[in-house]
Design an enzyme around this catalytic site. Structure first.
Site, PDB file in Angstrom:
ATOM      1  N   SER A   1       0.827  -1.200   0.000  1.00  0.00           N
ATOM      2  CA  SER A   1       0.000   0.000   0.000  1.00  0.00           C
ATOM      3  C   SER A   1       0.857   1.244   0.000  1.00  0.00           C
ATOM      4  O   SER A   1       1.942   1.286   0.584  1.00  0.00           O
ATOM      5  CB  SER A   1      -0.933  -0.016   1.215  1.00  0.00           C
ATOM      6  OG  SER A   1      -0.551   0.972   2.147  1.00  0.00           O
ATOM      7  N   LYS A   2       0.352   2.237  -0.693  1.00  0.00           N
ATOM      8  CA  LYS A   2       1.115   3.473  -0.817  1.00  0.00           C
ATOM      9  C   LYS A   2       1.316   4.154   0.533  1.00  0.00           C
ATOM     10  O   LYS A   2       2.279   4.863   0.735  1.00  0.00           O
ATOM     11  CB  LYS A   2       0.404   4.422  -1.795  1.00  0.00           C
ATOM     12  CG  LYS A   2       0.498   3.925  -3.229  1.00  0.00           C
ATOM     13  CD  LYS A   2      -0.241   4.810  -4.213  1.00  0.00           C
ATOM     14  CE  LYS A   2      -0.169   4.182  -5.613  1.00  0.00           C
ATOM     15  NZ  LYS A   2      -0.945   4.870  -6.623  1.00  0.00           N
ATOM     16  N   ARG A   3       0.375   3.926   1.421  1.00  0.00           N
ATOM     17  CA  ARG A   3       0.468   4.596   2.717  1.00  0.00           C
ATOM     18  C   ARG A   3       1.477   3.917   3.630  1.00  0.00           C
ATOM     19  O   ARG A   3       2.280   4.568   4.290  1.00  0.00           O
ATOM     20  CB  ARG A   3      -0.900   4.626   3.402  1.00  0.00           C
ATOM     21  CG  ARG A   3      -1.845   5.637   2.794  1.00  0.00           C
ATOM     22  CD  ARG A   3      -3.122   5.735   3.595  1.00  0.00           C
ATOM     23  NE  ARG A   3      -2.889   6.090   4.984  1.00  0.00           N
ATOM     24  CZ  ARG A   3      -3.807   6.052   5.925  1.00  0.00           C
ATOM     25  NH1 ARG A   3      -5.031   5.675   5.623  1.00  0.00           N
ATOM     26  NH2 ARG A   3      -3.542   6.393   7.154  1.00  0.00           N
TER      27      ARG A   3
END
Length: 506
Positions: free
Chosen positions: A271-273
């Site tokens: 995930s980008k986060r």
RNA sequence: GCCCCCAUCGUCUAGUGGCCUAGGACACCACCCUUUCAAGGUGGCGGCACGGGUUCGAAUCCCGUUGGGGGUGCCA
């Protein structure tokens, strides 16, 4: 056509027959002329940094498109106005170029922009409405939820199916999911069977008339004559819906292939986060494009011959020649930075000397002398894990020099380790004398001089070089020592050795 | 909850019923080599999730269990 099919479907064909799946599974769905000129596509949405997972699917599409003399279509899916940022679009193109997916290659087509095709999406939606395959619904999202709660179900229950609503403000167009089953024929996974009863009447057009992803995606694939949809597994649940759309629009669906997602150490989808996923970031951290490409492609796929070769390091040419979707592993794969780094180290080690020198020099701060670096560079090539390790490996050559410079920045642990032995002080003193008297300041003479001293102290070279190394470089580890002394030069080397002797005495 | 996918060393994988005493790569450990660190060489550690079938024979086929993942938006 037969041989081409084998190239695409190869083993899976046999597998399909052997496992009793429909033998025609992988072949029926593509029209002949499509198969003879396969069209792949990569369809990212510009909502953030370009993701390593995206890079992997792009690479797979690219390998196949090039080998099969097909086309790789880049389509930017920019229909989510709220999340799209124009700056990410260039980011995608740059990232693709970095990993070798080049706009100038004849197999490359695009970029196309989904937003430019909005009229076609809406027109298709209207056709679906006209044919009765879709209907309008005036329920808001909240109302759908409320109804579901009341009825004790999840999702939308088909409330407006037969209410005969016309288009109107705030009304969404929903697809009328037919009875029966939808079988998705997937190159990676075989047949996947969905009961249409578990699929709700999904939205095609928003209340404001804007098309949704599912629809836009299908209409674009159809119009761009895409023959093969190769994407990540997260899209598998969407596929029966899209396939029904293809059917309702009167066309045979493309060949589907869903490759597993990439996961982090917690086994969750990258995930980008949470995770470090930006391709750009790895590039800035000194990862070579070739290493990244090789690693990404061998995640979930093993090149034939890798075992015999005892290595998973393969050229792009080999990848392009051998990659096959049917050979891709079916489980999610952990994106392991350690292994990526190991690949990277191999790639740096195997770089062409001139290419390596240029890439390594580019990592140097502006003030550092390029010539000195060029002299030491070959000695650190096989020691680098990343290009960004370069400055730290040779910094001691570029510290301020001369008597008025700052004291040497010794690593304390190294200093302690190097100065423990009783003989290290006297040895250093002898080394200084020997070096002072040295006729020629070259690494061979420098080595010979220390060897002479070490014999008197009855220690091995490995030990004898420790204090001089710390004295001059500040640390116990570093590039080959005498080569370093040679590059640093007589005056500065001796100055640092004397400084260390002074520190020892105080 | 429901739908779908998946299951071999720590990780990535080879393996399509007998070539498996399960092979390789990364990581880790040891030794050799050595100018420290690397590189290179040699060796080691370590796995078929579990339970039932089918079969002369199963990591491979079937069923179940468990576990993991993905999806479940008027996001893409």
């Amino acid at each position: 056509m037969q041989s081409l099919q084998r190239q695409i479907f190869g083993q899976r064909w046999r597998k399909v027959v052997q496992h009793g799946r429909s033998a025609t599974a992988a072949t029926d769905s593509v029209e002949d002329e499509m198969t003879s000129h396969p069209r792949f596509r990569f369809a990212p949405s510009p909502t953030g940094f370009f993701h390593v997972g995206g890079a992997r699917t792009a690479l797979m599409n690219w390998a196949l498109a090039r080998r099969l003399e097909g086309t790789f279509v880049l389509r930017i899916e920019d229909t989510d106005e709220a999340r799209n940022q124009p700056e990410w679009i260039q980011g995608i193109i740059d990232a693709l170029a970095w990993i070798g997916i080049d706009e100038s290659d004849p197999h490359f087509e695009g970029p196309h922009f989904q937003s430019a095709n909005a009229e076609a999406h809406v027109a298709a939606a209207h056709r679906l409405f006209e044919s009765g395959a879709a209907y309008y619904c005036d329920l808001t999202g909240q109302e759908v939820q409320d109804r579901a709660k009341e009825l004790g179900i999840t999702g939308y229950d088909g409330y407006s199916r037969d209410r005969g609503l016309e288009a109107g403000p705030g009304r969404v167009l929903r697809f009328r999911v037919p009875e029966g089953r939808t079988i998705v024929q997937d190159l990676v996974r075989g047949d996947v069977d969905f009961d249409n009863g578990t699929i709700e009447d999904f939205v095609l057009l928003r209340g404001n008339g804007a098309p949704m992803f599912l629809l836009a995606n299908v209409v674009d694939d159809l119009e761009m004559a895409i023959s093969h949809v190769v994407r990540a597994e997260e899209h598998l649940p969407n596929t029966p819906k899209q396939q029904m759309l293809w059917d309702a629009l009167g066309h045979a669906p493309p060949v589907w292939a869903h490759v597993p997602v990439l996961v982090n150490e917690q086994r969750k989808k990258l995930s980008k986060r949470r995770d470090k996923v930006a391709l750009e970031q790895y590039r800035d951290d000194g990862i070579l494009a070739d290493a990244m490409v090789n690693y990404l492609m061998t995640l979930g796929w093993t090149p034939p011959g890798a075992e015999e070769a005892g290595s998973e390091i393969v050229t792009w040419g080999q990848i392009e020649a051998d990659f096959a979707l049917e050979d891709v592993n079916l489980s999610p794969a952990f994106f392991d930075v350690k292994k990526l780094t190991a690949f990277n180290k191999q790639y740096i080690k195997n770089m062409d000397p001139a290419e390596y020198l240029a890439a390594a020099s580019a990592q140097l701060p502006p003030g550092w002398d390029r010539e000195s670096f060029a002299a030491i560079a070959p000695h650190i090539q096989e020691r680098l894990e990343r290009l960004t390790d370069v400055p730290g490996a040779v910094d001691f050559l570029f510290w301020p020099q001369g008597d008025d410079s700052d004291p040497i920045d010794y690593d304390e642990a190294s200093w302690t380790k190097a100065t423990d032995p009783e003989w290290s002080g006297p040895l250093l003193s002898d080394v200084i004398d020997a070096y002072d008297a040295l006729a020629s300041w070259d690494h061979e003479s420098l080595k010979a001089a220390i060897e002479e001293v070490m014999v008197r102290f009855e220690v091995k070279l490995g030990k004898a070089q420790t204090l001089p190394r710390v004295a001059v470089t500040g640390r116990t580890v570093g590039p080959p020592l005498f080569e370093s002394f040679e590059v640093l030069g007589r005056d500065e080397t001796l100055r640092r050795l004397r400084a260390a002797l002074g520190r020892l005495g105080s």
